[in-house]
Design an enzyme around this catalytic site. Structure first.
Site: not given
Ligand code: AP5
Length: 215
Positions: A160, A171, A127, A88, A13
């Protein structure tokens, strides 16, 4: 362009969001990034959110909705935005609906990126992030030129805390229980684009843009 990007942890994402906001010249609202910034700055919100994040659980809705509404006050929502990781769950989706209704606006599309579990875990474990400029690398596909060091500013890369395999599995469970119902909800609303996130970043980006159009 008003877009929501949803998908399981590590589906890409953030990677696609960076490209899409440049392409469509819109604001990026990543609740994960906002929360990590609060944790790094040790704000009251960061202190309250940290434990949930480290355990792979969702941060309580009231904290998230206040944080998002506060952010929305500071951007030109009429011009466009991309939400990454929000909403979410159904409570957050209702809060977003209420906000948009009040402004007389609608979402254009909800992009749901999917990929299989083993790939998501591999991406998480690989990552690495620069703590200074926040560039995201992956040791399995997009490594830095020098192991463990950011190409841009020479900082030591970090992992992370929630990218440990056990936490990633948690997760993924949380995603299935709390976020998957939104996929159906947005599908019923005729807004959903269900797209495969397992290709390389350029391939995934091209598919998204071919679906969204030139804007
Ligand atoms: P990346 O692009 O970083 O993936 P992502 O989908 O953004 O992953 P996140 O882990 O950030 O998503 P998440 O939803 O779990 O976490 P968030 O930060 O929102 O890519 C991942 C890896 O793969 C990288 O190394 C990249 O280089 C590689 N990659 C990407 N695309 C690729 C491809 N096409 N091919 C190969 N490699 C690739 O949330 C974290 C925490 O915050 C949650 O667990 C929760 O506790 C809290 N939180 C956040 N939002 C909320 C909410 N709305 N409500 C409640 N709690 C929340």
């Amino acid at each position: 362009m008003r877009i929501v990007l949803i998908g399981p942890p590590n589906v890409g994402k953030g990677t696609q969001a960076e490209r899409l906001i440049k392409k469509y010249a819109i604001d990026h609202i990543s609740t994960g990034d906002l929360l990590r910034k609060n944790v790094a700055e040790d704000t009251l919100l960061g202190q309250r959110a940290k434990d949930y994040m480290d355990k792979g659980e969702l941060v309580p809705d009231d904290l998230i909705i206040d944080m998002v509404n506060d952010t929305l006050e500071h951007i030109d929502v009429e011009h466009g935005f991309l939400f990454d990781g929000y909403p979410r769950n159904p409570v957050q989706a209702e809060a977003l609906n209420d906000f948009l209704l009040e402004k007389g606006l609608m979402l254009d599309k909800v992009i749901y990126l999917y990929a299989d579990k083993d790939l998501l875990i591999r991406r998480a474990v690989g990552r690495r992030i620069c703590p200074v400029c926040h560039t995201v690398y992956n040791i399995f596909g997009f490594p830095p030129k020098v192991e463990g060091i950011c190409d841009r500013d020479g900082a030591t890369l970090i992992q992370r805390p929630d990218d440990r395999e056990e936490t990633v599995r948690k997760r993924l469970e949380v995603f299935k229980e709390q976020t998957v119902p939104l996929v159906e909800y947005y599908e019923m609303a005729g807004l959903l684009l269900r797209l495969d996130g397992s290709g390389n970043p350029d391939e995934v980006f091209d598919v998204i843009v071919s679906e969204l159009g030139e804007g």
